[in-house]
Scaffold this active site. Sequence first.
Site, mmCIF file in Angstrom:
data_model
loop_
_atom_site.group_PDB
_atom_site.id
_atom_site.type_symbol
_atom_site.label_atom_id
_atom_site.label_comp_id
_atom_site.label_asym_id
_atom_site.label_seq_id
_atom_site.Cartn_x
_atom_site.Cartn_y
_atom_site.Cartn_z
ATOM 1 N N ASP A 43 0.793 -1.252 0.023
ATOM 2 C CA ASP A 43 -0.138 0.024 0.029
ATOM 3 C C ASP A 43 0.921 1.224 -0.145
ATOM 4 O OD1 ASP A 43 -2.260 1.378 0.082
ATOM 5 O OD2 ASP A 43 -3.003 1.334 1.944
ATOM 6 N N TRP A 98 3.128 8.063 -2.092
ATOM 7 C CA TRP A 98 4.481 8.182 -2.308
ATOM 8 C C TRP A 98 4.567 9.207 -3.553
ATOM 9 C CZ3 TRP A 98 7.473 7.198 -6.612
ATOM 10 C CH2 TRP A 98 8.767 7.314 -6.520
ATOM 11 N N GLU A 146 -11.682 -4.777 -5.263
ATOM 12 C CA GLU A 146 -12.153 -3.309 -5.465
ATOM 13 C C GLU A 146 -11.610 -2.321 -6.274
ATOM 14 O OE1 GLU A 146 -11.535 -5.484 -2.579
ATOM 15 O OE2 GLU A 146 -13.511 -5.964 -1.940
ATOM 16 N N ASN A 147 -10.171 -2.876 -6.569
ATOM 17 C CA ASN A 147 -9.545 -1.938 -7.445
ATOM 18 C C ASN A 147 -10.081 -1.872 -8.631
ATOM 19 O OD1 ASN A 147 -6.328 -2.972 -6.069
ATOM 20 N ND2 ASN A 147 -7.616 -1.203 -5.459
ATOM 21 N N TRP A 148 -10.970 -2.420 -9.254
ATOM 22 C CA TRP A 148 -11.660 -2.333 -10.432
ATOM 23 C C TRP A 148 -12.361 -1.086 -10.474
ATOM 24 C CZ3 TRP A 148 -9.860 -4.736 -14.304
ATOM 25 C CH2 TRP A 148 -9.443 -6.198 -14.354
ATOM 26 N N ARG A 179 -11.296 2.138 -9.402
ATOM 27 C CA ARG A 179 -10.354 3.180 -9.650
ATOM 28 C C ARG A 179 -10.762 3.717 -11.008
ATOM 29 N NH1 ARG A 179 -4.761 2.773 -6.291
ATOM 30 N NH2 ARG A 179 -5.837 1.869 -4.512
ATOM 31 N N ARG A 187 1.978 -5.229 6.003
ATOM 32 C CA ARG A 187 1.235 -4.172 5.201
ATOM 33 C C ARG A 187 2.193 -2.977 5.258
ATOM 34 N NH1 ARG A 187 -5.158 -2.985 4.473
ATOM 35 N NH2 ARG A 187 -4.561 -0.833 3.445
HETATM 36 C C1 FPP Z 1 -1.339 0.374 -3.370
HETATM 37 O O1 FPP Z 1 -1.207 1.731 -3.467
HETATM 38 C C2 FPP Z 1 -1.183 -0.614 -4.509
HETATM 39 C C3 FPP Z 1 -2.039 -0.912 -5.333
HETATM 40 C C4 FPP Z 1 -3.311 -0.791 -5.403
HETATM 41 C C5 FPP Z 1 -1.567 -1.868 -6.709
HETATM 42 C C6 FPP Z 1 0.010 -2.561 -6.269
HETATM 43 C C7 FPP Z 1 0.628 -2.478 -7.393
HETATM 44 C C8 FPP Z 1 2.076 -2.475 -7.489
HETATM 45 C C9 FPP Z 1 2.894 -2.551 -6.548
HETATM 46 C C10 FPP Z 1 2.672 -2.221 -9.070
HETATM 47 C C11 FPP Z 1 2.625 -3.520 -9.863
HETATM 48 C C12 FPP Z 1 2.419 -4.642 -9.374
HETATM 49 C C13 FPP Z 1 3.314 -5.723 -9.929
HETATM 50 C C14 FPP Z 1 2.977 -7.050 -9.501
HETATM 51 C C15 FPP Z 1 4.068 -5.557 -10.862
HETATM 52 P P1 FPP Z 1 -2.337 2.730 -3.682
HETATM 53 O O2 FPP Z 1 -2.623 3.370 -5.052
HETATM 54 O O3 FPP Z 1 -3.608 2.309 -3.115
HETATM 55 O O4 FPP Z 1 -1.606 3.939 -2.752
HETATM 56 P P2 FPP Z 1 -2.423 4.964 -1.735
HETATM 57 O O5 FPP Z 1 -3.287 4.307 -0.800
HETATM 58 O O6 FPP Z 1 -1.364 5.906 -1.324
HETATM 59 O O7 FPP Z 1 -3.164 5.847 -2.892
#
Ligand code: FPP
Length: 240
Positions: free
Chosen positions: A17, A22, A64-66, A68, A185
């Site tokens: 996460d 970042w 849930e990421n779908w 976004r 995490r």
């Molecule tokens: C959470 O950060 C991360 C994700 C939803 C995706 C994870 C993906 C990667 C690490 C890169 C691709 C993966 C591979 C295996 C190549 P966030 O976007 O939720 O961060 P935030 O909460 O700070 O907005």
Amino acid sequence: MSASLPHPPTHVAIIMDGNGRWARRQGKPRIEGHKAGAESVRRIVEACSEFGVRYLTLYAFSTENWRRPPREVAELMRLLERFLAERLEDLERHDIRLNAIGDLERLPLPVRRGLSRVMEATRDNSSGVLTLALSYGSRAEIASAARRLAEDVAKGVLSPEQIDEEALAARLYTADLPDPDLVIRTAGEMRLSNFLLWQASYAEIWVTDKTWPEFDADLFRQALDDYGRRERRFGKVPNA
Ligand code: FPP
């Protein structure tokens, strides 16, 4: 950096996460955070070989990421595709088998093709297993296992009395994996977010405020050392 630990956890699962946070702190678009996150994945896969962690499971994309913005989803899928194209060599070098869990049918065709290609190419590797959780949701996984149990009962191949924890676990995406010993995490949140809810029942949980792009071998080593100092009791009294 020092090498293999005396008693590393067998299976580490990571909720990666903080890519977005970042990127924001760097004044960059969110996708740059995901790119830096993919670089952390490369580092940590490498560190697992070094520290003797045999199973690594990464929460790369949740159901849930779908929800976004479509552009971010598309960028994440492209990143995944590129990861699959570029990382095969590292997996081969470290003798690691690639595995994937989740509702994989929902993934775009090029990602599914990339997954099949790398999974096929690494299927005989036996020093470690990298599992990517993609379009993954733990409740959906448990519901699907329950549905399969019901189907087997309806077909007459299973009786209701035979439904136990083992029978259900055998119908999860993770049937061939040991339960995680340690769930890490990043980015400070203290929750499981629908990740391996069944499998992580007795896992130790370790949370860092550092974001996923900042997560490196030294911090990973710190998590493993902390894990090594914990007493895992599985509900029993000490030294029972
Ligand atoms: C959470 O950060 C991360 C994700 C939803 C995706 C994870 C993906 C990667 C690490 C890169 C691709 C993966 C591979 C295996 C190549 P966030 O976007 O939720 O961060 P935030 O909460 O700070 O907005």
